[in-house]
Motif scaffolding. Sequence first.
Motif, PDB file in Angstrom:
ATOM      1  N   LYS A  65       0.813  -1.208   0.000  1.00  0.00           N
ATOM      2  CA  LYS A  65       0.000   0.000   0.000  1.00  0.00           C
ATOM      3  C   LYS A  65       0.848   1.260   0.000  1.00  0.00           C
ATOM      4  N   THR A  66       2.040   1.221   0.595  1.00  0.00           N
ATOM      5  CA  THR A  66       2.857   2.426   0.673  1.00  0.00           C
ATOM      6  C   THR A  66       3.589   2.724  -0.621  1.00  0.00           C
ATOM      7  N   ASP A  67       3.593   1.757  -1.573  1.00  0.00           N
ATOM      8  CA  ASP A  67       4.284   1.973  -2.832  1.00  0.00           C
ATOM      9  C   ASP A  67       3.302   2.002  -3.994  1.00  0.00           C
ATOM     10  N   LEU A 149      16.354  18.913 -10.106  1.00  0.00           N
ATOM     11  CA  LEU A 149      15.567  17.960 -10.896  1.00  0.00           C
ATOM     12  C   LEU A 149      16.290  16.618 -10.793  1.00  0.00           C
ATOM     13  N   LEU A 150      15.833  15.771  -9.887  1.00  0.00           N
ATOM     14  CA  LEU A 150      16.587  14.590  -9.503  1.00  0.00           C
ATOM     15  C   LEU A 150      15.928  13.305  -9.996  1.00  0.00           C
ATOM     16  N   VAL A 151      16.768  12.346 -10.352  1.00  0.00           N
ATOM     17  CA  VAL A 151      16.330  10.968 -10.579  1.00  0.00           C
ATOM     18  C   VAL A 151      16.664  10.188  -9.308  1.00  0.00           C
ATOM     19  N   LYS A 152      15.657   9.519  -8.760  1.00  0.00           N
ATOM     20  CA  LYS A 152      15.804   8.852  -7.468  1.00  0.00           C
ATOM     21  C   LYS A 152      15.684   7.342  -7.636  1.00  0.00           C
ATOM     22  N   ALA A 153      16.628   6.605  -7.057  1.00  0.00           N
ATOM     23  CA  ALA A 153      16.605   5.141  -7.061  1.00  0.00           C
ATOM     24  C   ALA A 153      16.494   4.654  -5.620  1.00  0.00           C
ATOM     25  N   SER A 154      15.459   3.847  -5.344  1.00  0.00           N
ATOM     26  CA  SER A 154      15.212   3.327  -3.997  1.00  0.00           C
ATOM     27  C   SER A 154      15.436   1.819  -3.989  1.00  0.00           C
ATOM     28  N   PHE A 155      16.000   1.315  -2.907  1.00  0.00           N
ATOM     29  CA  PHE A 155      16.355  -0.093  -2.808  1.00  0.00           C
ATOM     30  C   PHE A 155      15.707  -0.712  -1.578  1.00  0.00           C
ATOM     31  N   GLY A 156      15.015  -1.854  -1.792  1.00  0.00           N
ATOM     32  CA  GLY A 156      14.435  -2.570  -0.674  1.00  0.00           C
ATOM     33  C   GLY A 156      12.925  -2.546  -0.672  1.00  0.00           C
ATOM     34  N   ARG A 160       9.312  -1.267   4.564  1.00  0.00           N
ATOM     35  CA  ARG A 160      10.377  -1.271   5.574  1.00  0.00           C
ATOM     36  C   ARG A 160      11.325  -0.103   5.294  1.00  0.00           C
ATOM     37  N   ALA A 161      12.246   0.128   6.215  1.00  0.00           N
ATOM     38  CA  ALA A 161      13.257   1.160   5.978  1.00  0.00           C
ATOM     39  C   ALA A 161      14.115   0.754   4.787  1.00  0.00           C
ATOM     40  N   VAL A 212      17.935   7.529   3.714  1.00  0.00           N
ATOM     41  CA  VAL A 212      17.096   6.406   4.107  1.00  0.00           C
ATOM     42  C   VAL A 212      15.668   6.903   4.273  1.00  0.00           C
ATOM     43  N   ALA A 213      14.706   6.090   3.834  1.00  0.00           N
ATOM     44  CA  ALA A 213      13.282   6.387   3.979  1.00  0.00           C
ATOM     45  C   ALA A 213      12.675   5.381   4.952  1.00  0.00           C
ATOM     46  N   ILE A 214      11.994   5.885   5.984  1.00  0.00           N
ATOM     47  CA  ILE A 214      11.448   5.050   7.049  1.00  0.00           C
ATOM     48  C   ILE A 214       9.928   5.183   7.048  1.00  0.00           C
ATOM     49  N   PRO A 215       9.170   4.067   6.925  1.00  0.00           N
ATOM     50  CA  PRO A 215       7.705   4.158   6.970  1.00  0.00           C
ATOM     51  C   PRO A 215       7.240   4.762   8.297  1.00  0.00           C
ATOM     52  N   LEU A 216       6.373   5.774   8.202  1.00  0.00           N
ATOM     53  CA  LEU A 216       5.854   6.426   9.401  1.00  0.00           C
ATOM     54  C   LEU A 216       4.474   6.985   9.071  1.00  0.00           C
ATOM     55  N   GLY A 217       3.441   6.437   9.681  1.00  0.00           N
ATOM     56  CA  GLY A 217       2.091   6.884   9.395  1.00  0.00           C
ATOM     57  C   GLY A 217       1.723   6.573   7.958  1.00  0.00           C
TER      58      GLY A 217
END
Length: 271
Positions: A65-67, A149-156, A160-161, A212-217
Amino acid sequence: MTIHLAGLALALLPGCLMAQSALPQRSVSSSPVFYASAASRYTPKGTFAPVKNTFRLTSRPVSPKTDGAAFRIGLRGGGNYVLPLESVEGATYQNTFGYHGGLVFNIGRGMITFQPEVNYSQISVKAGASIQGFNLSVQGINNRVEVPLLVKASFGDPDRARFFVNAGPYAAYILSSRLKASLGPFGDIDEKVTFEGSEGRISYGLAGGLGVAIPLGPGHLTIEGRGLYELGDNAKNMTVDPTIPVDTDVQNTKYLTLQASIGYLIPIGGR
């Protein structure tokens, strides 16, 4: 006694077979979606009916749901520190700190997304020198709008964090600028810098960071370190005012602006 019991069983067998044939037959569906019953209920007519709606199993995967949202909006803010990349003859740089804050927009799903931002940022550069026994210093303070103007790559796992990296170009526009100088016996200066139109206000460069991105609310709390390197601007070649007895050229010195920030991103819209 054994013979009598066997005969009784044989006598009851036809009735049992007839009762079994009277029961309704159920076919098993081959569909990947089916219902499973934890109990059955007995009807007055003597037949058994399954109890539905206890739970449902499906072969289709469910996205986190968060993604799920394709658009996110949030805020970020923190501190600035200017790291000189060149030395200046006859002068030394002194530690100065500023701040930044603004809006973050994140567009896209999955590992790679696009992240434009609009930030207000204060950049401060200070240099000092000692001439004929006097300690002198000059400080320039720019308040500007930065648009990375950024390109962002997220891992994981997004639930979760997880770590992320980003990179891209940025542009900046100076809203106001101030010059402060402590010149010993020559007096002090604290005045606003004037511009001729947009000349000297616009600069551009490269930005990159990791965090780092941490799920919160409903969203994610982000903690990030970022660097901005200026490639150029629309100012003419300038040097320090020759009437100021400090042999430095701080204006043309290369430096890296380091930023440490905390932010929060909230998903907007459906999947």
